[in-house]
Enzyme design. Structure first.
Site, PDB file in Angstrom:
ATOM      1  N   ARG A   1      87.434  83.781  59.141  1.00  0.00           N
ATOM      2  CA  ARG A   1      86.995  83.223  58.149  1.00  0.00           C
ATOM      3  C   ARG A   1      85.995  83.175  58.852  1.00  0.00           C
ATOM      4  O   ARG A   1      86.162  81.743  59.497  1.00  0.00           O
ATOM      5  CB  ARG A   1      87.674  82.427  57.877  1.00  0.00           C
ATOM      6  CG  ARG A   1      89.320  83.298  56.956  1.00  0.00           C
ATOM      7  CD  ARG A   1      90.270  82.039  56.292  1.00  0.00           C
ATOM      8  NE  ARG A   1      91.111  81.525  57.387  1.00  0.00           N
ATOM      9  CZ  ARG A   1      92.191  80.888  57.084  1.00  0.00           C
ATOM     10  NH1 ARG A   1      92.570  80.883  56.526  1.00  0.00           N
ATOM     11  NH2 ARG A   1      93.006  80.481  58.165  1.00  0.00           N
TER      12      ARG A   1
ATOM     13  N   CYS B   1      88.748  75.902  59.259  1.00  0.00           N
ATOM     14  CA  CYS B   1      88.535  74.538  59.183  1.00  0.00           C
ATOM     15  C   CYS B   1      87.011  73.822  58.793  1.00  0.00           C
ATOM     16  O   CYS B   1      86.924  73.284  57.922  1.00  0.00           O
ATOM     17  CB  CYS B   1      89.344  73.640  60.013  1.00  0.00           C
ATOM     18  SG  CYS B   1      91.120  74.322  59.984  1.00  0.00           S
TER      19      CYS B   1
END
Length: 464
Positions: free
Chosen positions: A352, A289
């Site tokens: 990620r 995010c």
């Protein structure tokens, strides 16, 4: 910091003045000094205001405020009428006549952008003369905004040299920052957001604690240097909040979004947005995010022609933290480096934009051999989907993807035994215990494994 427990009776043996309310001199009758004079008197202390400006001395002596501040004139007048407030330009005599001196002199910006110490030095010399000519233990409480180290490196040496006395034995020193907002300073004094007392002297700590007891019975005791730093950090944080809110406003307006509605909701979140969460020095941000959405906001602003320099600098600051970790590892001279924790945070196998992957990629380019352990990441963890997700993001995962599974070890001891140095990226008992067991391995700690690093470990923290 840790303070040993002691009874008030123990302190009174050292400082007889503790048997009654301390009398206080306040040096510098500007904004902070005038408010402090009034409010300390309202707590029942006899207060002597001191300033070189005779106009201010006369005003305080008459119970008149030298500045525009709600309730200040009334509070000063009550103190003067009650015989608790007086004012003088004789700092030496004020020190002789009181038990504690609050130092609130000016600390303007110097020509080089730093702090001008001239007023501190001038006041210190006069205070030291008073200290030299009096008996008994005296406390000097620095309250000015000053660079960390100033209290003990600028004020203390002058006090000792001129008085011939020794800090911590013959007199006490502390740093006691003020957190007063102009316009509501009287209310802030009586309802403080926090009371910070930085000292390593038990008698001084007890004297200051008793002064503030009526308005805050749980002061924060810490070191002088931490107390000095918190004043700067508080104000820089407040400036950061102003700039952040203004950048949100600049972004929202061309989008037709009500920025006040956005920030009203933002500030209702007391769990994440307005809390200690995310406010601990450590490693860079990462994950699915934060990096993606920082870039997205930058892109939206760019398409609108809106300049957001603070938000725009987040990536640069984050990259600098990653580079810092790399440099710390390279300084160890290690040829084989272990990584303890690969995912962007503990408890997940999400790789990620994990910042440690960027550091690993850089180390690999420098010829460093890498091996790794993560409690949630195994050789079976799928990487293909993650790599495609970050195609246009940070490239650490893409760079390492082919060889990452070969770097993985099934147990942490294998990493510790093979590595010359390790980077610890997750704080958990498994890694704490492993570091303790393998004391010969150099440790770069980016998560603060220990509150205080064990003295028998070669451990180096990234921000501590």
């Amino acid at each position: 910091m840790e303070y040993r427990k002691f009874s008030p009776q123990d302190a009174e043996i050292v400082v007889p003045a503790l048997r009654q309310k301390s009398s206080i001199s306040v040096v510098g009758l500007g904004y902070v000094g005038a408010v402090s004079t009034a409010c300390l008197a309202s707590l029942g202390h006899r207060v002597v205001g001191v300033d070189l400006d005779q106009t201010k001395v006369n005003q305080i002596g008459r119970g008149q405020s030298p500045i525009h501040e709600d309730q200040l004139t009334e509070t000063l007048s009550a103190g003067v009428e009650g015989g608790l407030i007086s004012a003088t330009d004789d700092l030496r005599q004020a020190v002789i006549d009181t038990d504690v001196t609050f130092v609130s002199v000016g600390t303007p910006t110097a020509a080089d952008g730093g702090c001008d110490y001239n007023f501190i030095k001038l006041a210190s010399d006069a205070m030291a003369q008073g200290l030299r000519d009096k008996d008994g233990f005296h406390v000097f409480a620095m309250r000015c905004s000053i660079p960390p180290g100033t209290t003990m490196k600028v004020m203390a040496p002058i006090l000792e040299a001129v008085s011939g006395k020794v800090v911590g034995r013959d007199f006490g020193i502390c740093f006691n920052p003020e957190f007063l907002r102009e316009g509501v300073a009287i209310d802030d004094f009586h309802n403080p957001p926090k009371t910070v007392i930085g000292t390593t002297d038990f008698a001084t700590a007890e004297i200051m604690r008793r002064i503030y007891a009526p308005v805050d019975d749980k002061p924060i005791l810490t070191t002088i240097e931490v107390a000095e730093t918190i004043k700067y950090v508080d104000n820089v944080w407040h400036a950061t909040k102003v700039c952040f809110a203004n950048e949100v406003g600049r972004l929202c307006k061309p989008l037709g979004v009500d920025s006040h509605a956005v920030m009203d909701i933002f500030t209702q979140d007391q769990k994440l947005n307005l809390s200690a969460y995310y406010l601990k020095p450590g490693f860079a941000y990462g994950g699915s995010c934060l990096p993606k959405e920082v870039r997205a906001v930058q892109h939206v602003a760019s398409t609108l022609g809106v300049d957001l320099p603070m938000i725009g600098a987040l990536e640069q600051s984050n990259t600098e933290q990653i580079q810092q970790a790399v440099e710390m590892v390279l300084k160890t001279g290690a040829k084989r480096v272990g990584i303890l924790g690969l995912a962007f945070k503990p408890g997940t196998d999400d790789l990620r934009e994990s910042p440690i992957l960027e550091a690993m990629a850089t180390l690999q380019q420098q010829g460093v051999e890498l091996l790794a352990h993560d409690e949630a990441v195994t050789k079976d963890t799928p990487l293909d989907g993650l790599a495609s997700y970050t195609k246009y993001g940070s490239q650490g995962l893409a760079t390492l993807a082919e060889g990452l599974t070969d770097m993985l070890r099934e147990d942490v001891d294998s990493v510790m035994e093979e590595a010359d140095a390790v980077i610890v990226c997750h704080a958990n008992d498994t890694y704490r215990d492993a570091v303790r067991r393998h004391k010969q391995v150099a440790v770069v700690d980016v998560v603060r494994l220990f509150d205080a690093a064990p003295q028998d470990l070669a451990i180096n923290g990234i921000g501590w």
